[in-house]
Design an enzyme around this catalytic site. Structure first.
Site, mmCIF file in Angstrom:
data_model
loop_
_atom_site.group_PDB
_atom_site.id
_atom_site.type_symbol
_atom_site.label_atom_id
_atom_site.label_comp_id
_atom_site.label_asym_id
_atom_site.label_seq_id
_atom_site.Cartn_x
_atom_site.Cartn_y
_atom_site.Cartn_z
ATOM 1 N N ARG A 70 0.814 -1.220 0.000
ATOM 2 C CA ARG A 70 0.000 0.000 0.000
ATOM 3 C C ARG A 70 0.842 1.262 0.000
ATOM 4 O O ARG A 70 0.390 2.305 -0.470
ATOM 5 C CB ARG A 70 -1.002 -0.050 1.156
ATOM 6 C CG ARG A 70 -2.055 -1.155 0.941
ATOM 7 C CD ARG A 70 -2.976 -1.334 2.128
ATOM 8 N NE ARG A 70 -2.288 -1.679 3.359
ATOM 9 C CZ ARG A 70 -1.906 -2.908 3.716
ATOM 10 N NH1 ARG A 70 -2.152 -3.922 2.929
ATOM 11 N NH2 ARG A 70 -1.298 -3.122 4.860
ATOM 12 N N GLU A 107 4.055 -6.216 15.238
ATOM 13 C CA GLU A 107 3.255 -6.447 16.440
ATOM 14 C C GLU A 107 2.665 -7.849 16.450
ATOM 15 O O GLU A 107 2.241 -8.341 17.481
ATOM 16 C CB GLU A 107 2.166 -5.377 16.606
ATOM 17 C CG GLU A 107 1.107 -5.337 15.535
ATOM 18 C CD GLU A 107 1.442 -4.421 14.358
ATOM 19 O OE1 GLU A 107 0.495 -3.975 13.703
ATOM 20 O OE2 GLU A 107 2.632 -4.165 14.071
#
Length: 184
Positions: A70, A107
């Site tokens: 993206r 994460e």
């Protein structure tokens, strides 16, 4: 004249509203901010790119490095508009030829970014672009790649960021520019 509602630029409100929140993607507990819905709205997409172009056009940036995938969408648009080259930073084994690599923690796991050797020249001023900043791990890995090649990271640019990154936040000493805050 820019229309404002409650002191907020109406274009920023439209950009934020155009981003879809997908719960539990790519894994439980993650609230994914999906920009594909923004891309379906040409005026909103153009306004988002316009904010970045206005910010970077006079900063002497030689290259925009976009993070797969993206970051490519906005990074290429901004690079073309400011007259800079575009450098794709991709996942392993997607770039032909000799590459530099940088592993990093996410994460929710581990990953790696690669860049073609020779894409950045020594002392070139580089803007690093991604769609979203959550923890900063991917952007830090991108910065290490650029610096390995001798480039100078000017700033990190992200369409979306967690509230802690809005304003005057710095990541490894470099400014982080975030257009809108995460939703959801």
């Amino acid at each position: 004249m820019i229309e404002e509602e409650n002191g907020v630029d109406a274009r920023l409100q439209a950009i934020s509203a155009a981003i879809r929140v997908v719960p539990h993607f790519p894994k439980p507990g993650i609230m994914f901010n999906d920009i594909t819905t923004l891309l379906l709205r040409p005026k909103v997409f153009k306004d988002a790119v316009g904010f970045f172009v206005d910010r970077y056009r006079d900063m002497g940036i030689a290259a925009v490095a976009g993070i797969e995938a993206r970051g490519f969408i906005f990074g290429t648009s901004v690079a073309l508009a400011i007259g800079a080259k575009f450098i794709p930073l991709q996942k392993p084994k997607k770039l032909p030829g000799e590459v530099l690599s940088e592993a990093y923690e996410l994460e929710y796991g581990k990953d790696c970014l690669e860049m073609n050797v020779g894409a950045v020249q020594p002392r070139e001023r580089v803007l690093i672009f991604d769609d979203l900043i959550a923890t900063g791990g991917t952007l830090c890995a991108a910065m290490k790649l650029i610096e390995k090649a001798g480039g100078e990271v000017v700033e990190f640019a992200c369409l979306i960021g967690s509230p802690k990154f809005k304003g005057r936040y710095r990541l490894n000493g470099k400014p982080v520019y975030v257009l809108v805050e995460c939703r959801g």
